[in-house]
Scaffold this motif. Sequence first.
Motif, mmCIF file in Angstrom:
data_model
loop_
_atom_site.group_PDB
_atom_site.id
_atom_site.type_symbol
_atom_site.label_atom_id
_atom_site.label_comp_id
_atom_site.label_asym_id
_atom_site.label_seq_id
_atom_site.Cartn_x
_atom_site.Cartn_y
_atom_site.Cartn_z
ATOM 1 N N ASP A 119 43.923 41.484 35.771
ATOM 2 C CA ASP A 119 43.078 42.589 36.227
ATOM 3 C C ASP A 119 42.476 42.314 37.599
ATOM 4 O O ASP A 119 42.467 43.187 38.467
ATOM 5 C CB ASP A 119 41.964 42.876 35.213
ATOM 6 C CG ASP A 119 42.491 43.483 33.924
ATOM 7 O OD1 ASP A 119 43.620 44.027 33.926
ATOM 8 O OD2 ASP A 119 41.776 43.410 32.908
ATOM 9 N N ASP A 120 41.964 41.108 37.794
ATOM 10 C CA ASP A 120 41.385 40.749 39.095
ATOM 11 C C ASP A 120 42.434 40.798 40.193
ATOM 12 O O ASP A 120 42.181 41.253 41.312
ATOM 13 C CB ASP A 120 40.743 39.363 39.052
ATOM 14 C CG ASP A 120 39.459 39.326 38.252
ATOM 15 O OD1 ASP A 120 38.896 40.406 37.961
ATOM 16 O OD2 ASP A 120 39.012 38.212 37.892
ATOM 17 N N GLU A 150 43.240 44.424 41.008
ATOM 18 C CA GLU A 150 42.142 45.017 41.777
ATOM 19 C C GLU A 150 42.186 44.548 43.227
ATOM 20 O O GLU A 150 42.048 45.343 44.157
ATOM 21 C CB GLU A 150 40.804 44.658 41.144
ATOM 22 C CG GLU A 150 39.608 45.235 41.874
ATOM 23 C CD GLU A 150 38.281 44.847 41.255
ATOM 24 O OE1 GLU A 150 37.261 45.051 41.932
ATOM 25 O OE2 GLU A 150 38.252 44.333 40.127
#
Length: 80
Positions: free
Chosen positions: A61-62, A65
Amino acid sequence: MSEATVSDEQLRLFIERIERMEEEKKGVADDIRDTYNEAKSQGYDTKIMRQVIKLRKMSRDDRMEMEAVLDVYKAALGLA
């Protein structure tokens, strides 16, 4: 033993442990540098390898992003 002597001994033990770990850390850092040099001698781009390692440390997810924000910035600067 007095309280000061016990505290002094405990402090000395902490300091010695930290010193040993610092030496181990230096040894590991030397090993990492040697591995990068070996990869470089085989034709790999070590700057890119460092970036890949950084990305692999991130959660999915990081990473997604960060890549999305990077795309926005690149588009804003005409790099996309």
